[in-house]
Scaffold this active site. Structure first.
Site, PDB file in Angstrom:
ATOM      1  N   HIS A  37       5.118  86.889  47.860  1.00 45.73           N
ATOM      2  CA  HIS A  37       5.166  88.354  47.996  1.00 45.73           C
ATOM      3  C   HIS A  37       5.002  88.756  49.462  1.00 45.73           C
ATOM      4  CE1 HIS A  37       3.435  87.961  43.756  1.00 45.73           C
ATOM      5  NE2 HIS A  37       4.527  88.672  43.548  1.00 45.73           N
ATOM      6  N   GLN A  61       8.556  95.783  30.543  1.00 43.79           N
ATOM      7  CA  GLN A  61       9.305  94.533  30.706  1.00 43.79           C
ATOM      8  C   GLN A  61       8.633  93.347  30.017  1.00 43.79           C
ATOM      9  OE1 GLN A  61       8.871  94.771  35.107  1.00 43.79           O
ATOM     10  NE2 GLN A  61       8.596  92.560  35.006  1.00 43.79           N
ATOM     11  N   GLY A 147      12.866  88.597  45.528  1.00 47.74           N
ATOM     12  CA  GLY A 147      12.856  87.148  45.721  1.00 47.74           C
ATOM     13  C   GLY A 147      13.969  86.459  44.947  1.00 47.74           C
ATOM     14  N   SER A 186       2.623  84.155  40.315  1.00 45.03           N
ATOM     15  CA  SER A 186       1.320  84.695  39.909  1.00 45.03           C
ATOM     16  C   SER A 186       0.797  83.948  38.684  1.00 45.03           C
ATOM     17  CB  SER A 186       1.450  86.181  39.576  1.00 45.03           C
ATOM     18  OG  SER A 186       2.038  86.858  40.654  1.00 45.03           O
TER      19      SER A 186
HETATM   20  P1  AMP Z   1       6.465  89.870  40.652  1.00 44.81           P
HETATM   21  O1  AMP Z   1       5.166  90.375  41.199  1.00 44.81           O
HETATM   22  O2  AMP Z   1       6.368  88.566  39.958  1.00 44.81           O
HETATM   23  O3  AMP Z   1       7.206  90.923  39.862  1.00 44.81           O
HETATM   24  O4  AMP Z   1       7.377  89.579  41.929  1.00 44.81           O
HETATM   25  C1  AMP Z   1       7.613  90.585  42.889  1.00 44.81           C
HETATM   26  C2  AMP Z   1       8.679  90.096  43.830  1.00 44.81           C
HETATM   27  O5  AMP Z   1       8.256  88.911  44.479  1.00 44.81           O
HETATM   28  C3  AMP Z   1      10.003  89.771  43.121  1.00 44.81           C
HETATM   29  O6  AMP Z   1      11.080  90.200  43.916  1.00 44.81           O
HETATM   30  C4  AMP Z   1       9.943  88.269  43.035  1.00 44.81           C
HETATM   31  O7  AMP Z   1      11.217  87.670  42.972  1.00 44.81           O
HETATM   32  C5  AMP Z   1       9.254  87.928  44.342  1.00 44.81           C
HETATM   33  N1  AMP Z   1       8.669  86.587  44.295  1.00 44.81           N
HETATM   34  C6  AMP Z   1       7.858  86.073  43.326  1.00 44.81           C
HETATM   35  N2  AMP Z   1       7.562  84.791  43.603  1.00 44.81           N
HETATM   36  C7  AMP Z   1       8.199  84.478  44.754  1.00 44.81           C
HETATM   37  C8  AMP Z   1       8.289  83.300  45.551  1.00 44.81           C
HETATM   38  N3  AMP Z   1       7.673  82.172  45.210  1.00 44.81           N
HETATM   39  N4  AMP Z   1       9.039  83.353  46.679  1.00 44.81           N
HETATM   40  C9  AMP Z   1       9.681  84.490  47.025  1.00 44.81           C
HETATM   41  N5  AMP Z   1       9.633  85.643  46.324  1.00 44.81           N
HETATM   42  C10 AMP Z   1       8.903  85.634  45.197  1.00 44.81           C
END
Ligand code: AMP
Length: 281
Positions: A37, A61, A147, A186
């Site tokens: 993040h 979601q 990501g 996470s």
């Molecule tokens: P989330 O909090 O899981 O909804 O993720 C928020 C953003 O962080 C999304 O755009 C994910 O694709 C990105 N993200 C999560 N894990 C990673 C990672 N290991 N590397 C890069 N971006 C990530």
């Protein structure tokens, strides 16, 4: 870093900065932040005049049997990390403010959202597309950063923006990994020590497939056999999918003649992990 909590508070300062000529980067997250993040926030801060991060565990979601209530929440350390990574604003709304009683309008997500995750998590991308469009409306950003780790999500958002003429640029950021290759997530914190050491099999499986691809193998069935076999050899048996598909449409292909993507979703204990690797032709 300014913390904004109410939807009424968020539009005016961002709109003001925008009118002053600032470029605005937006990084939507569900909190429980990690280096992946923060890399998105740093990428935004390096390209845009102002960066807005959002933290919201979006209930729409999550499926009925998914981990909404046990999704990790670590707000204090998230805020410290966001400030250090260069965020100027962070929007931390309450669920009742984004989904007030009587909320009933949803985005019908594009066809690229239907296979793979769409099959295993029905309704997931409907919730994702809806919350992301709501954030795009509340926060008049110039660029949104997502990501590549959630590859189908990135394609879904990109296509939604194109189809609905949303005036924002969508940019993908590279997947940040642990030293052994496991993609940061996470959800990794829930892996038992045994599951954590097996989890690297997902990365290994993608790398084995890439190696075979680089020797000239193009048949999808052969590439998918390597994906699955490496997972099994690593002790990962609960595989939702391990597929090689077209990198733009996520449609099935018989052999790889244009960029493809290998995607895996697998369960280790109660934790479901996803990862992917692009196969460039
Ligand atoms: P989330 O909090 O899981 O909804 O993720 C928020 C953003 O962080 C999304 O755009 C994910 O694709 C990105 N993200 C999560 N894990 C990673 C990672 N290991 N590397 C890069 N971006 C990530």
């Amino acid at each position: 870093m300014k913390i904004l909590r109410h939807p009424h508070e968020v539009f005016p300062p961002i709109d003001y900065a925008r009118r002053e000529g600032a470029s605005i980067g937006l990084v939507p997250t569900m909190g429980a932040l990690h280096a992946g993040h923060y890399a998105l926030v740093r990428q935004s801060a390096s390209q845009c005049d102002k960066t807005v991060a959002t933290i919201f565990v979006n209930p729409t979601q999550f499926g009925p049997n998914e981990d909404l209530s046990r999704y990790p929440r670590t707000l204090e350390t998230d805020l410290e990390g966001l400030a250090a990574a260069g965020a100027d604003f962070v929007f931390v709304p309450q669920e009742s403010h984004l989904y007030p009683r009587g909320f009933s309008t949803f985005v019908e997500p594009p066809t690229v959202s239907l296979p793979l995750e769409g099959t295993f998590r029905p309704g997931h991308y409907r919730g994702v597309a809806t919350i992301v469009l709501k954030l795009f409306n509340l926060i008049p950003a110039t660029t949104a950063f997502f990501g590549r780790k959630d590859y189908q999500q990135f394609l879904t958002i990109q296509k939604m923006v194109e189809d609905l003429n949303v005036p924002i640029r969508v940019e993908a950021c590279e997947t940040i990994r642990e030293a052994d290759g496991l993609a940061l997530s996470s959800r990794n914190r829930y892996l038992s020590p045994g599951d954590r050491s097996r989890a690297v099999g997902i990365y290994r499986s993608l790398q084995s497939t890439l190696k075979v691809f680089e020797t000239g193998v193009r048949k999808t069935a052969a590439l998918e056999a390597v994906l699955t076999q490496t997972l099994e050899e690593s002790g990962i048996h609960e595989i939702d999918y391990a597929r090689v598909v077209d990198a733009q449409t996520l449609q099935e292909i018989e052999s790889v003649s244009s960029p493809a993507v290998a995607l895996i979703a697998a369960r280790l204990g109660a934790t479901r992990l996803i990862d992917n690797w692009i196969l460039q032709t």
